[in-house]
Scaffold this motif. Sequence first.
Motif: not given
Length: 356
Positions: A148-164, A294-305
């Motif tokens: 059986l196979t499973a995934t690791d955790l899902y995130d949203i990869y975008t051209k521009e950063p998200l704030t939420g 450019s732009p460099p790869v950035t991990i945008v940690q989503m705010p709590a909640g």
Amino acid sequence: MKTFLGTMTAAIAFPAALLAQETIDITVASSHPTVVPWVGMIQTHFMARTDEILAESGEYEIAWNEAFGGTLYKANATLSSVGEGITDVGWVFSFLEAAQLPLSQVSTNTPFATANPPVLLDVMESLLETNDAFRAEWEDHNLKVLGLTATDLYDIYTKEPLTGIADINGMKLSAPGVLGSWLRGTGANAVDGALTTFYTDVQTGVSDGALTLALGAMPIKLYEVAPYINRFDAGAAFSGAVAINRDTWDGLPEAVQNAMIEAGAYYTESHGQDMVDRHELMMNLMVENGAEQSPPVTIVQMPAGERQAWVNMLPDLAGEWAAAVDEQGAPGTAFLSEYMDGLRAAGETPARDWDK
């Protein structure tokens, strides 16, 4: 007479030499390339462990005919390709087989229920052994599940950063099959695709980004076109199985069958832990590899909640799914309860009790 006695002496001294090792030809294939970890592990774990077990007795060996990376079939034909014998062994991508494998979609319709791939695989493995309907939906397609196979955790990869999570309202996001339902209620539009299409989809503007996982995004270099990794840790999901065509299986010697069963269990366990070990590694590696672009790869940690805000936006995905499966004659509601109970019994605390 001396020649005859010499031959008899050799037979007594070296009986194994008189036993010809039987070679069995097996085609093994996938829609995805081996740089995708769970596909690569078919080689390094399932195949290698099968060979290792068989070598202990020396009675059989397998000549593997490898056709990875979509050389025989694409991601939308994994189930039929194994069932029809286009390949003997292959990875079946259950995300894209919702109509044929309805119960297999339970985890994709219960997002944020677990972020622990090994526990998820243990629960699904147990259900495959104990739930006749779940096992039958695979076996009815003329195949036997080996791992059986499973995934690791899902995130949203975008051209521009998200704030939420509210920022994805109006965006087009690539997602694999049924996983597009995780975007319902958010205002985003799901673009059906797979790891093999995400890069081009984002590059050409078909989508603005992708809902995907680190272990898939890293090898396809998605970060080059979607450099902002908006981290939600949306949870793991059951993604499919390494399976063998039933006709091929029935024609194998029992010793080979037993070796493959043991190798399949080893693959499942190893793969689950690999999801955990390599998730952070892949995240960091994408940042490192994309530091000079450019732009460099950035991990945008989503705010709590924000993770819980996303969960709360979703409609009753599990209830809708279970009711639809019930109407098809399969035990959707009962299976949903078994799955969620299995997670809770294993110590998980789902972000939403989808069976309630």
